[in-house]
Design an enzyme around this catalytic site. Structure first.
Site, PDB file in Angstrom:
ATOM      1  N   GLU A  45       0.854  -1.205   0.000  1.00  0.00           N
ATOM      2  CA  GLU A  45       0.000   0.000   0.000  1.00  0.00           C
ATOM      3  C   GLU A  45       0.887   1.252   0.000  1.00  0.00           C
ATOM      4  O   GLU A  45       1.945   1.270   0.641  1.00  0.00           O
ATOM      5  CB  GLU A  45      -0.834  -0.049   1.292  1.00  0.00           C
ATOM      6  CG  GLU A  45      -1.744   1.113   1.558  1.00  0.00           C
ATOM      7  CD  GLU A  45      -2.488   0.947   2.902  1.00  0.00           C
ATOM      8  OE1 GLU A  45      -2.102   0.076   3.726  1.00  0.00           O
ATOM      9  OE2 GLU A  45      -3.450   1.703   3.129  1.00  0.00           O
TER      10      GLU A  45
ATOM     11  N   LYS B  52      -9.242   2.371  -2.000  1.00  0.00           N
ATOM     12  CA  LYS B  52      -9.542   1.755  -0.688  1.00  0.00           C
ATOM     13  C   LYS B  52     -10.870   2.265  -0.128  1.00  0.00           C
ATOM     14  O   LYS B  52     -11.069   3.474   0.007  1.00  0.00           O
ATOM     15  CB  LYS B  52      -8.395   2.090   0.268  1.00  0.00           C
ATOM     16  CG  LYS B  52      -8.454   1.397   1.624  1.00  0.00           C
ATOM     17  CD  LYS B  52      -7.215   1.764   2.437  1.00  0.00           C
ATOM     18  CE  LYS B  52      -7.102   1.004   3.726  1.00  0.00           C
ATOM     19  NZ  LYS B  52      -5.853   1.333   4.462  1.00  0.00           N
TER      20      LYS B  52
ATOM     21  N   CYS C 205      -5.224  -3.286   2.392  1.00  0.00           N
ATOM     22  CA  CYS C 205      -4.970  -3.351   3.837  1.00  0.00           C
ATOM     23  C   CYS C 205      -6.233  -3.522   4.676  1.00  0.00           C
ATOM     24  O   CYS C 205      -6.835  -4.582   4.669  1.00  0.00           O
ATOM     25  CB  CYS C 205      -4.147  -2.141   4.269  1.00  0.00           C
ATOM     26  SG  CYS C 205      -3.204  -2.528   5.785  1.00  0.00           S
TER      27      CYS C 205
HETATM   28  C1  ACM Z   1      -4.024  -0.055   7.118  1.00  0.00           C
HETATM   29  O1  ACM Z   1      -5.126  -0.119   6.595  1.00  0.00           O
HETATM   30  N1  ACM Z   1      -3.018   0.514   6.495  1.00  0.00           N
HETATM   31  C2  ACM Z   1      -3.782  -0.598   8.452  1.00  0.00           C
END
Ligand code: ACM
Length: 271
Positions: free
Chosen positions: A41, A112, A145
């Protein structure tokens, strides 16, 4: 079909976009023979920004920005597919995004949806529908993530036909490496979690990137601290076999008539 798939685990430096890109390039040189690689990420920018202004200073547009352009050029030249976390600016909005590039250029992106902790002050929540991309050798989905905590998104990608779910990460909580392979088991898909290492402003990332299979078995785990380029052959046909027993199917045995609460935002509602 057996496909060579893996990840690159490394330690991006906060705000050092040129340095991070150079490090990624040097690690990519160790991935000859891989067909699909997943990077962490926000691999171009680092993670622990203190303000939206700071995060924005190290963002770029997709596909015109320098990191996107580098990835596209690399993927073209090396006939590889790459999924990479990237800090994306789009007009006045900022997204924590994963880009997918391949031999023919940019394939797609995912933004995300579930923002973690202070990310809610930095990024806009993802606004692109969960998509499965048809590559010549596999059907590929992406999550980022903290999305891992939400079983719905894994299920949707699996229902849309994903064989492999690529999961660029900057994990900090100690649960994901155990929990994520269970999403692979219940959905019968391969998962590649590419995590980062190191510490930024006191936040320690947990490394231990891994690949898991449709039986929820972890095939390989990286170390906690070291950079690593790893890939292995995945037989994508295994992700198309959804039987749990000769009489139970992972998807056909579902009871959507009983799941209506899942498509409402109600919580803590006693029945
Ligand atoms: C995250 O979502 N970077 C913990």
């Amino acid at each position: 079909m057996t496909v060579q798939c893996g990840y690159i685990q490394f330690r991006p430096e906060l705000g050092e976009t040129d340095k991070n890109m150079a490090r990624i390039e040097s690690l990519l040189h160790h991935a000859d023979g891989a067909q699909l690689l997943v990077l962490p990420e926000l691999s171009n920018s680092g993670y622990q920004f203190v303000s939206r202004e700071e995060a924005e200073a190290f963002s770029e547009e997709i596909p015109g920005g320098p990191f996107s352009s580098f990835l596209i050029q690399w993927a073209r030249g090396h006939r590889q597919y790459i999924v990479a976390g990237i800090n994306e600016r789009s007009d006045s909005r900022l997204f924590n995004t994963a880009i997918l590039v391949g031999p023919d250029g940019m394939v797609g992106k995912y933004r995300k949806m579930h923002l973690f902790w202070d990310e809610v002050d930095l990024f806009d929540p993802g606004d692109i529908a969960l998509t499965v991309f048809n590559l010549p050798f596999a059907r590929l989905g992406m999550l980022i993530c903290f999305d891992w905590m939400f079983p719905e998104v894994w299920r949707i990608l699996a229902l849309k036909g994903a064989d492999i779910i690529c999961h660029p990460s900057n994990l900090v909580l100690p649960f994901a490496q155990q929990a994520v392979p269970v999403h692979g088991l219940v959905n019968r898909v391969f998962i590649i979690t590419a995590n980062r290492t190191g510490t930024e402003r006191g936040l320690k990332f947990s490394g231990c990137s891994f690949i898991s299979d449709p039986l929820g078995r972890t095939l390989h785990t990286a170390s906690r601290e070291e950079d690593e380029v790893y890939f292995t052959g995945l037989d994508t046909d295994r992700a198309r076999y959804k039987m749990i027993t000769p009489r139970n199917h992972a998807f056909k045995d579902r009871r959507p008539d009983q799941y209506t609460l899942l498509v409402s935002d109600a919580v803590d509602k006693p029945s």
